[in-house]
Design a protein around this motif. Structure first.
Motif, PDB file in Angstrom:
ATOM      1  N   ARG A   4       0.822  -1.211   0.000  1.00  0.00           N
ATOM      2  CA  ARG A   4       0.000   0.000   0.000  1.00  0.00           C
ATOM      3  C   ARG A   4       0.859   1.265   0.000  1.00  0.00           C
ATOM      4  NH1 ARG A   4      -3.688  -1.416   4.998  1.00  0.00           N
ATOM      5  NH2 ARG A   4      -1.619  -1.954   5.694  1.00  0.00           N
ATOM      6  N   GLY A   5       2.167   1.127   0.079  1.00  0.00           N
ATOM      7  CA  GLY A   5       3.060   2.273   0.026  1.00  0.00           C
ATOM      8  C   GLY A   5       3.258   2.918   1.383  1.00  0.00           C
ATOM      9  N   SER A   6       4.200   3.816   1.434  1.00  0.00           N
ATOM     10  CA  SER A   6       4.553   4.450   2.699  1.00  0.00           C
ATOM     11  C   SER A   6       3.736   5.707   2.989  1.00  0.00           C
ATOM     12  CB  SER A   6       6.042   4.796   2.704  1.00  0.00           C
ATOM     13  OG  SER A   6       6.347   5.650   1.621  1.00  0.00           O
ATOM     14  N   LEU A   7       3.015   6.216   2.002  1.00  0.00           N
ATOM     15  CA  LEU A   7       2.205   7.413   2.233  1.00  0.00           C
ATOM     16  C   LEU A   7       1.018   7.150   3.145  1.00  0.00           C
ATOM     17  CD1 LEU A   7       1.828   9.394  -1.110  1.00  0.00           C
ATOM     18  CD2 LEU A   7       2.861  10.139   1.010  1.00  0.00           C
ATOM     19  N   GLY A   8       0.470   5.947   3.094  1.00  0.00           N
ATOM     20  CA  GLY A   8      -0.713   5.620   3.888  1.00  0.00           C
ATOM     21  C   GLY A   8      -0.583   5.978   5.356  1.00  0.00           C
ATOM     22  N   PRO A   9       0.482   5.517   6.022  1.00  0.00           N
ATOM     23  CA  PRO A   9       0.624   5.860   7.438  1.00  0.00           C
ATOM     24  C   PRO A   9       0.783   7.363   7.675  1.00  0.00           C
ATOM     25  CG  PRO A   9       1.997   3.975   6.908  1.00  0.00           C
ATOM     26  CD  PRO A   9       1.462   4.518   5.601  1.00  0.00           C
ATOM     27  N   LEU A  10       1.356   8.071   6.714  1.00  0.00           N
ATOM     28  CA  LEU A  10       1.584   9.496   6.869  1.00  0.00           C
ATOM     29  C   LEU A  10       0.310  10.310   6.681  1.00  0.00           C
ATOM     30  CD1 LEU A  10       3.544  11.906   7.184  1.00  0.00           C
ATOM     31  CD2 LEU A  10       3.845  11.826   4.707  1.00  0.00           C
ATOM     32  N   GLY A  12      -2.835   8.892   5.706  1.00  0.00           N
ATOM     33  CA  GLY A  12      -4.054   8.086   5.823  1.00  0.00           C
ATOM     34  C   GLY A  12      -4.326   7.366   4.510  1.00  0.00           C
ATOM     35  N   HIS A  13      -4.826   6.157   4.622  1.00  0.00           N
ATOM     36  CA  HIS A  13      -5.026   5.324   3.436  1.00  0.00           C
ATOM     37  C   HIS A  13      -6.108   5.890   2.515  1.00  0.00           C
ATOM     38  CE1 HIS A  13      -2.059   2.483   4.717  1.00  0.00           C
ATOM     39  NE2 HIS A  13      -2.629   2.423   5.906  1.00  0.00           N
ATOM     40  N   THR A  14      -7.133   6.532   3.087  1.00  0.00           N
ATOM     41  CA  THR A  14      -8.181   7.117   2.243  1.00  0.00           C
ATOM     42  C   THR A  14      -7.625   8.288   1.451  1.00  0.00           C
ATOM     43  OG1 THR A  14      -9.913   6.411   3.762  1.00  0.00           O
ATOM     44  CG2 THR A  14     -10.482   8.152   2.209  1.00  0.00           C
ATOM     45  N   ARG A  15      -6.855   9.168   2.103  1.00  0.00           N
ATOM     46  CA  ARG A  15      -6.266  10.299   1.374  1.00  0.00           C
ATOM     47  C   ARG A  15      -5.269   9.809   0.330  1.00  0.00           C
ATOM     48  NH1 ARG A  15      -5.927  13.906   6.445  1.00  0.00           N
ATOM     49  NH2 ARG A  15      -8.043  14.688   6.421  1.00  0.00           N
ATOM     50  N   ARG A  16      -4.530   8.745   0.642  1.00  0.00           N
ATOM     51  CA  ARG A  16      -3.602   8.182  -0.341  1.00  0.00           C
ATOM     52  C   ARG A  16      -4.394   7.671  -1.547  1.00  0.00           C
ATOM     53  NH1 ARG A  16      -1.775   3.252  -1.891  1.00  0.00           N
ATOM     54  NH2 ARG A  16       0.311   3.211  -2.776  1.00  0.00           N
ATOM     55  N   ALA A  17      -5.508   6.975  -1.291  1.00  0.00           N
ATOM     56  CA  ALA A  17      -6.338   6.466  -2.387  1.00  0.00           C
ATOM     57  C   ALA A  17      -6.878   7.622  -3.229  1.00  0.00           C
ATOM     58  CB  ALA A  17      -7.492   5.628  -1.837  1.00  0.00           C
ATOM     59  N   SER A  70       2.761  19.382  -8.860  1.00  0.00           N
ATOM     60  CA  SER A  70       4.065  18.718  -9.004  1.00  0.00           C
ATOM     61  C   SER A  70       4.492  18.075  -7.685  1.00  0.00           C
ATOM     62  CB  SER A  70       5.121  19.689  -9.518  1.00  0.00           C
ATOM     63  OG  SER A  70       5.231  20.792  -8.657  1.00  0.00           O
ATOM     64  N   LEU A  71       4.163  18.718  -6.561  1.00  0.00           N
ATOM     65  CA  LEU A  71       4.484  18.134  -5.255  1.00  0.00           C
ATOM     66  C   LEU A  71       3.712  16.829  -5.040  1.00  0.00           C
ATOM     67  CD1 LEU A  71       5.882  18.267  -2.503  1.00  0.00           C
ATOM     68  CD2 LEU A  71       4.001  19.712  -1.709  1.00  0.00           C
ATOM     69  N   GLY A  72       2.431  16.824  -5.389  1.00  0.00           N
ATOM     70  CA  GLY A  72       1.627  15.604  -5.282  1.00  0.00           C
ATOM     71  C   GLY A  72       2.186  14.481  -6.131  1.00  0.00           C
ATOM     72  N   MET A  73       2.629  14.824  -7.357  1.00  0.00           N
ATOM     73  CA  MET A  73       3.236  13.818  -8.240  1.00  0.00           C
ATOM     74  C   MET A  73       4.506  13.262  -7.625  1.00  0.00           C
ATOM     75  SD  MET A  73       2.885  15.219 -12.107  1.00  0.00           S
ATOM     76  CE  MET A  73       1.787  16.617 -12.271  1.00  0.00           C
ATOM     77  N   GLN A  74       5.333  14.140  -7.063  1.00  0.00           N
ATOM     78  CA  GLN A  74       6.588  13.693  -6.443  1.00  0.00           C
ATOM     79  C   GLN A  74       6.321  12.731  -5.287  1.00  0.00           C
ATOM     80  OE1 GLN A  74       8.599  17.293  -5.351  1.00  0.00           O
ATOM     81  NE2 GLN A  74       9.316  17.690  -7.425  1.00  0.00           N
ATOM     82  N   LEU A  75       5.306  13.044  -4.476  1.00  0.00           N
ATOM     83  CA  LEU A  75       4.982  12.159  -3.353  1.00  0.00           C
ATOM     84  C   LEU A  75       4.589  10.780  -3.848  1.00  0.00           C
ATOM     85  CD1 LEU A  75       2.944  14.130  -0.676  1.00  0.00           C
ATOM     86  CD2 LEU A  75       5.124  12.969  -0.405  1.00  0.00           C
ATOM     87  N   LEU A  76       3.738  10.725  -4.889  1.00  0.00           N
ATOM     88  CA  LEU A  76       3.315   9.423  -5.415  1.00  0.00           C
ATOM     89  C   LEU A  76       4.456   8.674  -6.064  1.00  0.00           C
ATOM     90  CD1 LEU A  76      -0.207  10.166  -6.905  1.00  0.00           C
ATOM     91  CD2 LEU A  76       0.353   8.965  -4.797  1.00  0.00           C
ATOM     92  N   GLU A  77       5.334   9.393  -6.753  1.00  0.00           N
ATOM     93  CA  GLU A  77       6.489   8.731  -7.399  1.00  0.00           C
ATOM     94  C   GLU A  77       7.400   8.096  -6.374  1.00  0.00           C
ATOM     95  OE1 GLU A  77       8.268  11.797  -9.746  1.00  0.00           O
ATOM     96  OE2 GLU A  77       6.685  11.722 -11.270  1.00  0.00           O
ATOM     97  N   ASN A  78       7.489   8.701  -5.190  1.00  0.00           N
ATOM     98  CA  ASN A  78       8.385   8.198  -4.145  1.00  0.00           C
ATOM     99  C   ASN A  78       7.694   7.248  -3.183  1.00  0.00           C
ATOM    100  OD1 ASN A  78      10.726   9.639  -4.985  1.00  0.00           O
ATOM    101  ND2 ASN A  78       9.814  11.495  -4.145  1.00  0.00           N
ATOM    102  N   ASP A  79       6.415   6.973  -3.389  1.00  0.00           N
ATOM    103  CA  ASP A  79       5.654   6.111  -2.479  1.00  0.00           C
ATOM    104  C   ASP A  79       5.981   4.655  -2.710  1.00  0.00           C
ATOM    105  OD1 ASP A  79       3.792   5.461  -0.497  1.00  0.00           O
ATOM    106  OD2 ASP A  79       2.204   5.232  -1.965  1.00  0.00           O
TER     107      ASP A  79
END
Length: 79
Positions: A4-10, A12-17, A70-79
């Motif tokens: 599910r990636g590392s963003l979920g804990p940071l 929340g899984h719903t916001r990551r989705a 672009s920040l949102g894209m960077q976060l997903l690319e690094n997830d």
């Protein structure tokens, strides 16, 4: 690793989705359907993501359309 990636804990899984769904430019209703939440909940999550600078939103007639920054894209690319 967690599939599910590392963003979920940071954020929340719903916001990551929702962030993942926004990647293709979606309406609030689309986000709700993708994340399995109500439209009201999707709207609240989108507001938080927008305030954090991860997405932008603009009105298209009677719907809001959301896109990654672009920040949102960077976060997903690094997830």
């Amino acid at each position: 690793g967690d599939s599910r990636g590392s963003l979920g804990p940071l954020i929340g899984h719903t916001r990551r989705a929702i962030l993942l769904a926004v990647a293709t430019g979606r309406s609030t209703s689309d986000l709700a359907r993708e994340a399995g939440v109500s439209v009201g909940s999707a709207s609240e999550h989108a507001s938080v993501l927008r305030a954090a600078g991860l997405i932008t939103s603009c009105r298209d007639r009677n719907r809001m359309v959301h896109q990654l920054t672009s920040l949102g894209m960077q976060l997903l690319e690094n997830d």
